[in-house]
Design a protein around this motif. Structure first.
Motif, short mmCIF file in Angstrom:
data_model
loop_
_atom_site.label_atom_id
_atom_site.label_comp_id
_atom_site.label_asym_id
_atom_site.label_seq_id
_atom_site.Cartn_x
_atom_site.Cartn_y
_atom_site.Cartn_z
N VAL A 1 0.84 -1.20 0.00
CA VAL A 1 0.00 0.00 0.00
C VAL A 1 0.87 1.25 0.00
CG1 VAL A 1 -1.68 1.31 1.34
CG2 VAL A 1 -1.96 -1.15 1.06
N SER A 2 1.97 1.21 0.73
CA SER A 2 2.89 2.35 0.77
C SER A 2 3.55 2.59 -0.59
CB SER A 2 3.97 2.12 1.83
OG SER A 2 4.95 3.13 1.79
N ASP A 3 3.90 1.50 -1.29
CA ASP A 3 4.61 1.60 -2.57
C ASP A 3 3.68 2.00 -3.72
OD1 ASP A 3 6.92 0.89 -1.33
OD2 ASP A 3 7.05 -1.12 -2.20
N VAL A 4 2.38 1.71 -3.59
CA VAL A 4 1.46 1.92 -4.70
C VAL A 4 0.30 2.80 -4.23
CG1 VAL A 4 0.09 0.81 -6.50
CG2 VAL A 4 2.07 -0.38 -5.55
N PRO A 5 0.50 4.12 -4.24
CA PRO A 5 -0.54 5.03 -3.75
C PRO A 5 -1.80 5.07 -4.62
CG PRO A 5 1.29 6.26 -4.70
CD PRO A 5 1.73 4.84 -4.61
N ASP A 6 -1.69 4.69 -5.89
CA ASP A 6 -2.85 4.71 -6.78
C ASP A 6 -3.54 3.35 -6.86
OD1 ASP A 6 -0.72 3.53 -8.09
OD2 ASP A 6 -1.31 4.28 -10.07
N SER A 7 -3.62 2.66 -5.73
CA SER A 7 -4.14 1.29 -5.71
C SER A 7 -5.58 1.19 -6.22
CB SER A 7 -4.05 0.71 -4.30
OG SER A 7 -4.85 1.46 -3.40
N LYS A 8 -6.37 2.24 -6.06
CA LYS A 8 -7.78 2.19 -6.49
C LYS A 8 -7.92 2.00 -7.99
CE LYS A 8 -8.51 7.21 -7.02
NZ LYS A 8 -7.06 7.54 -6.94
N ASP A 9 -6.85 2.28 -8.73
CA ASP A 9 -6.85 2.10 -10.18
C ASP A 9 -6.15 0.80 -10.58
OD1 ASP A 9 -8.07 4.64 -10.55
OD2 ASP A 9 -6.12 5.59 -10.30
N ARG A 10 -5.74 0.00 -9.60
CA ARG A 10 -4.97 -1.21 -9.89
C ARG A 10 -5.75 -2.47 -9.51
NH1 ARG A 10 0.84 -0.69 -9.68
NH2 ARG A 10 1.40 1.51 -9.89
N VAL A 11 -5.33 -3.58 -10.12
CA VAL A 11 -5.84 -4.90 -9.76
C VAL A 11 -4.84 -5.55 -8.81
CG1 VAL A 11 -6.47 -7.19 -10.60
CG2 VAL A 11 -7.07 -5.16 -11.95
N LEU A 12 -5.31 -5.92 -7.64
CA LEU A 12 -4.47 -6.66 -6.70
C LEU A 12 -4.52 -8.13 -7.08
CD1 LEU A 12 -2.89 -7.15 -4.04
CD2 LEU A 12 -5.12 -7.26 -2.88
N MET A 13 -3.35 -8.72 -7.32
CA MET A 13 -3.28 -10.14 -7.65
C MET A 13 -2.50 -10.88 -6.57
SD MET A 13 -2.90 -10.44 -11.77
CE MET A 13 -4.21 -9.84 -12.84
N ILE A 14 -3.04 -11.99 -6.12
CA ILE A 14 -2.43 -12.81 -5.08
C ILE A 14 -2.36 -14.24 -5.58
CG2 ILE A 14 -2.62 -13.65 -2.70
CD1 ILE A 14 -4.41 -11.17 -2.15
N THR A 15 -1.18 -14.85 -5.50
CA THR A 15 -1.05 -16.27 -5.80
C THR A 15 -0.54 -16.98 -4.56
OG1 THR A 15 1.15 -15.85 -6.76
CG2 THR A 15 -0.69 -16.08 -8.29
N HIS A 16 -0.94 -18.24 -4.42
CA HIS A 16 -0.54 -19.01 -3.24
C HIS A 16 -0.15 -20.42 -3.66
CE1 HIS A 16 -4.19 -21.56 -3.06
NE2 HIS A 16 -4.77 -20.50 -3.61
N CYS A 17 0.69 -21.04 -2.85
CA CYS A 17 1.09 -22.42 -3.10
C CYS A 17 0.43 -23.30 -2.04
CB CYS A 17 2.61 -22.57 -3.05
SG CYS A 17 3.18 -24.23 -3.48
N ASN A 18 -0.71 -23.87 -2.41
CA ASN A 18 -1.40 -24.82 -1.55
C ASN A 18 -1.83 -24.23 -0.21
OD1 ASN A 18 -2.43 -27.46 -1.04
ND2 ASN A 18 -0.62 -27.96 0.17
N CYS A 19 -2.15 -22.93 -0.17
CA CYS A 19 -2.56 -22.30 1.09
C CYS A 19 -3.63 -21.24 0.84
CB CYS A 19 -1.37 -21.72 1.83
SG CYS A 19 -0.41 -20.52 0.88
#
Length: 278
Positions: free
Chosen positions: A218-236
């Motif tokens: 959140v600190s690094d990307v102040p324009d988050s409202k215009d971005r897609v948050l992507m999360i990947t996980h390994c079996n969790c």
């Protein structure tokens, strides 16, 4: 104009795009001792993780050949966009570029641009989806290339893993301080910096590490409202959902996508690893 998006198999694709004619995925090979498989639609994460856990040898990956990339470029598409693993982590980018030269020599002129993602996993997915968005909006080949390359410089990819052994044994952690992760339950928060891997912080326990990772993103990307948050996980999946909850408490997003890791990401992240990118 018609187009195709070619990715290597470290790029996680959502289910609706896996059989989409606009996409081609070029598989890397995974190796655990004598066990060798392609990271394609037949990849079995559970079986692979069991092989990794039981083998004394470090798992490895081998990049696709230039010929494999060349054939992925072949077809009716007038424009081809390619997204590969960071050139600092794999030979995939170089193979894609050589495959481009081979294609042009064999088949003649075609617009082909290879993007060195300077990241991996859902970081590659971010770029592939951005290409799709721009092309569906009617942008030209040149406009799409310019915008994607500019976005790449602003994108941030963080990850928290239960262990860093595969990275360490494969020489991917140059400059990162050694940590007694297993004995002290210290979890480093890692970040991709222009293709290389650096340590941003650390915390005791996975949940605290994920919370710090959320703060950093959140600190690094102040324009988050215009971005897609992507999360990947390994079996969790529970950890991925927890990461989503942490991020929603901190910022707003255009969309949130959670995906299970494919083969290459699973190889390096190991069981329990979580990657997030904005």
């Amino acid at each position: 104009m018609s187009y195709r998006i070619v990715v290597d198999s470290c790029c996680e694709l959502q289910e609706q795009y896996k059989n989409d004619d606009r996409f081609r995925s070029v598989p890397l090979q995974l190796e655990v001792g004598d066990y060798k498989i392609l990271d394609d639609e037949n990849f079995n994460q559970k079986e692979f993780l069991e092989k990794v856990a039981s083998s004394p040898e470090c798992p490895k990956s081998a990049c696709p050949s230039p010929e494999t990339f060349m054939e992925a470029y072949h077809g009716d598409a007038e424009e081809v966009f390619v997204v590969t693993l960071s050139s600092h982590l794999s030979g995939s980018y170089n193979s894609a570029e050589v495959g481009k030269d081979m294609y042009l020599e064999k088949y003649g002129d075609k617009k082909i641009h290879v993007v060195d993602s300077e990241t991996a996993s859902c970081g590659e997915t971010q770029l592939a989806m951005l290409i799709l968005q721009y092309k569906e909006a009617g942008l030209s080949f040149e406009e799409t290339v310019e915008k994607v390359e500019a976005f790449k410089l602003k994108m941030r990819t963080y990850f928290v893993l239960d262990n860093l052994e595969t990275f360490r044994k494969n020489g991917r952690l140059t400059g990162v301080k050694a940590l007694m992760v297993s004995s002290l339950n210290i979890k480093p928060i890692m970040v991709g910096v222009r293709g290389s891997i650096d340590q941003r912080g650390q915390a005791i326990g996975t949940n605290k590490a994920l919370a710090k990772m959320a703060d950093y993103l959140v600190s690094d990307v102040p324009d988050s409202k215009d971005r897609v948050l992507m999360i990947t996980h390994c079996n969790c999946p529970d950890r991925a959902e927890y990461m989503r909850e942490l991020m929603v408490k901190r910022a707003s997003f255009k969309d949130i996508v959670i995906m299970d890791m494919a083969g290459v990401s699973s190889l390096y992240a190991n069981d329990g690893g979580v990657i997030a990118t904005l």
